[in-house]
Scaffold this motif. Structure first.
Motif, PDB file in Angstrom:
ATOM      1  N   ILE A  74       1.341  -1.377  -0.029  1.00 43.53           N
ATOM      2  CA  ILE A  74      -0.166  -0.171  -0.079  1.00 43.53           C
ATOM      3  C   ILE A  74       1.161   1.339   0.055  1.00 43.53           C
ATOM      4  CG2 ILE A  74      -1.908   1.223   1.275  1.00 43.53           C
ATOM      5  CD1 ILE A  74      -2.894  -1.232   2.182  1.00 43.53           C
ATOM      6  N   GLY A  78       0.224   3.442  -3.410  1.00 43.31           N
ATOM      7  CA  GLY A  78       0.060   4.792  -2.861  1.00 43.31           C
ATOM      8  C   GLY A  78       1.068   5.658  -2.893  1.00 43.31           C
ATOM      9  N   GLY A 408      -3.033  -5.254  -1.140  1.00 45.67           N
ATOM     10  CA  GLY A 408      -2.360  -3.989  -1.143  1.00 45.67           C
ATOM     11  C   GLY A 408      -2.240  -3.186  -2.608  1.00 45.67           C
ATOM     12  N   GLY A 412      -3.534   0.476  -2.930  1.00 42.91           N
ATOM     13  CA  GLY A 412      -2.462   1.840  -2.413  1.00 42.91           C
ATOM     14  C   GLY A 412      -2.620   2.422  -4.222  1.00 42.91           C
ATOM     15  N   PRO A 423      -2.288   5.418   4.776  1.00 40.14           N
ATOM     16  CA  PRO A 423      -2.046   3.435   4.352  1.00 40.14           C
ATOM     17  C   PRO A 423      -2.145   2.778   6.066  1.00 40.14           C
ATOM     18  CG  PRO A 423      -0.817   5.330   3.029  1.00 40.14           C
ATOM     19  CD  PRO A 423      -1.904   5.938   4.243  1.00 40.14           C
ATOM     20  N   ALA A 427      -4.281  -0.466   6.136  1.00 40.94           N
ATOM     21  CA  ALA A 427      -3.839  -1.928   6.407  1.00 40.94           C
ATOM     22  C   ALA A 427      -3.688  -2.599   7.261  1.00 40.94           C
ATOM     23  CB  ALA A 427      -2.419  -1.515   6.793  1.00 40.94           C
TER      24      ALA A 427
END
Length: 502
Positions: A74, A78, A408, A412, A423, A427
């Motif tokens: 992520i 991200g 993930g 992201g 994030p 998560a």
């Protein structure tokens, strides 16, 4: 490796190892709180405590590693999306799947390493930690006693169970409200000792530990040789001001803290050992059930094997049953009894009551035996189910790292946020969902409420469609939750109803 793949892999590895280090430290501190009573104030050296923590760290991998993969993916994707690096990739004709290619290879290799770790390192670590805790308790007597519960306290002679309300003083040597159940060589608790105070006295030069009890009572059940005397349940009772118990620890002083003992739990076994034990436990449980079933059938006298009674034998048994009543005996001998009602009708009332009471007593006894045996068999099958769960969890842990990466990475790219803010929250929420589903599924599987294999794989199977859905949405540049098609569907539904009315 191309420059792009190298860049993406480097960023992912940086986030991966950073997150792993932070999470492992957090979980270590959480674990220290669990074992603080076993380690603190026991006179243990730094080396022993360090070994304990060293053996404890591998047991955290099954919790830390999936969360690390999820958080690192992520964070990496991200950040790419937030800095418009994905937009530059797509403008160059590079899709999301192409950008994930190097990481997919890495995560697959990580899954293989995780399985190897779960199959070799974690079982050995569990065994080492278990033996270290037990051996510490033997070398340091106060460490073997836990406040508020009965603790096994064994020397080289007869053992005992000790319960204290409070420990205090230097190395917890002073005890309040002591209750001791002394065990014989046959592990029977025939002696109970209660004292208001106690003290553990030991010396480095002596192989004897003295447990000095003050202001208490001593109870002991006596077992005479005569059977009639046992029915009276005789016992001895005395009061004391000071009572001293000497415990020989000559063998315990030479105790190796690293000594390996027999493997006792499923967590301490690798795949080959688990497969072998699952097969033997399954066969043993079936043998127990079959033997118990035959025993119950024999006690009931129902469905005897290969014993068909002819009418002559039946008449003979009935004649013996009512031999005191010559009229009924002759009637039974001459007539053929077809039903139970006819048999009961042919007997006098006192014999009918006797037969009914005997049947009632037999049924009550059998039901009590069944209930007791049911609890034993449930424990056996729970132990058997835990082995199957441990076997499949080793495989599920490796696949969970791969599945959570595919959850993930597109997540992201969709939320387009880097750093440890959003994030981290996303998560943790996803991981807690994954973790608690696994906990509930494992508990249900151990009790036999759901299939054992399903109990191990359920959280991974739930995350699999989520990963597929998120990957498709990220590839199509869609948001996390698309409400447009839902609103369009509702509008079309109302239009159809309106058209049908017109």
């Amino acid at each position: 490796m191309k420059i792009l793949d190298q860049y993406i892999l480097t960023r992912f590895l940086y986030n991966f190892f950073s997150a792993f280090f932070i999470l492992i430290v957090i979980f270590i501190f959480q674990g220290i709180w669990l074992f603080i009573d076993d380690l603190a104030g026991k006179g243990l050296g730094i080396v022993i405590i360090g070994k304990f923590l060293f053996y404890f760290i591998p047991t955290l991998v099954d919790k830390v590693l999936p969360l690390t993969v999820l958080l690192a993916s992520i964070l990496t994707f991200g950040t790419f999306a937030e800095n418009y690096e994905f937009a530059a990739m797509k403008a160059s004709g590079i899709s999301l799947q192409r950008g994930m290619r190097s990481l997919i290879v890495y995560v697959i290799l990580l899954g293989g390493v995780t399985f190897f770790f779960a199959n070799t390192v974690i079982p050995k670590s569990e065994q080492k930690m278990f033996n270290l805790r037990r051996n510490i308790a033997k070398v340091k007597p106060a460490a073997a006693i836990t406040e508020g519960i009965f603790s096994d306290f064994e020397g080289t002679g007869e053992g005992m169970n000790i319960k204290v309300d409070k420990k205090y003083g230097e190395q917890d040597r002073f005890l309040d409200n002591v209750i001791i159940h002394k065990k014989t060589k046959q592990s029977l608790n025939n002696t109970v000792i209660k004292a208001k105070e106690g003290e553990l006295i030991s010396s480095e030069e002596s192989n004897i530990i003295q447990l000095v009890l003050k202001d208490g009572h001593y109870y002991e059940e006596l077992k005479p040789k005569a059977v009639k005397a046992r029915k009276k349940h005789p016992f001895a009772k005395s009061k004391f001001e000071t009572y001293t118990i000497n415990i020989d620890i000559s063998e315990l002083n030479n105790q190796d803290l690293e000594e390996d003992r027999n493997i006792t739990t499923d967590k301490m076994k690798n795949v080959s050992r688990l497969i072998k034990d699952i097969d033997s436990l399954g066969k043993n449980n079936l043998e127990k059930v079959e033997a118990f079933s035959k025993n119950i059938v024999n006690r009931m006298g129902a469905f005897p094997e290969n014993k068909v009674k002819d009418s002559t034998r039946i008449k003979k048994e009935l004649i013996e049953l009512v031999a005191k009543d010559t009229i009924n005996a002759k009637k039974i001998a001459n007539d053929t009894i077809k039903t139970v009602d006819e048999l009961l009708t042919s007997l006098p009332e006192w014999q009918r009551m006797q037969i009914v009471n005997n049947a009632k007593t037999t049924v009550s006894s059998i039901l009590t035996t069944v209930v007791t045996k049911k609890e034993e068999l449930q424990k056996r099958f729970k132990f058997y189910n835990s082995h199957i769960l441990s076997l499949h969890k080793k495989y599920a842990l490796a696949f969970s790292c791969i599945i959570l990466f595919f959850v993930g990475a597109p997540l992201g790219a969709i939320i387009r946020k880097g750093g440890l803010g959003l994030p981290m929250v996303v998560a943790i929420i996803l991981f807690l969902t994954y973790y608690f589903i696994g906990v509930f599924a494992s508990n249900y599987a151990k009790e036999g409420n759901i299939n054992n294999v399903l109990g191990a794989w359920l959280p991974t199977l739930i995350m699999l469609p989520l990963g597929i859905s998120l990957t498709r949405r990220a590839t199509a540049d869609k948001g996390l939750i698309g409400f447009g098609h839902i609103l369009d569907g509702i509008k079309n539904l109302f239009k159809k109803k309106k058209a049908s009315k017109e």
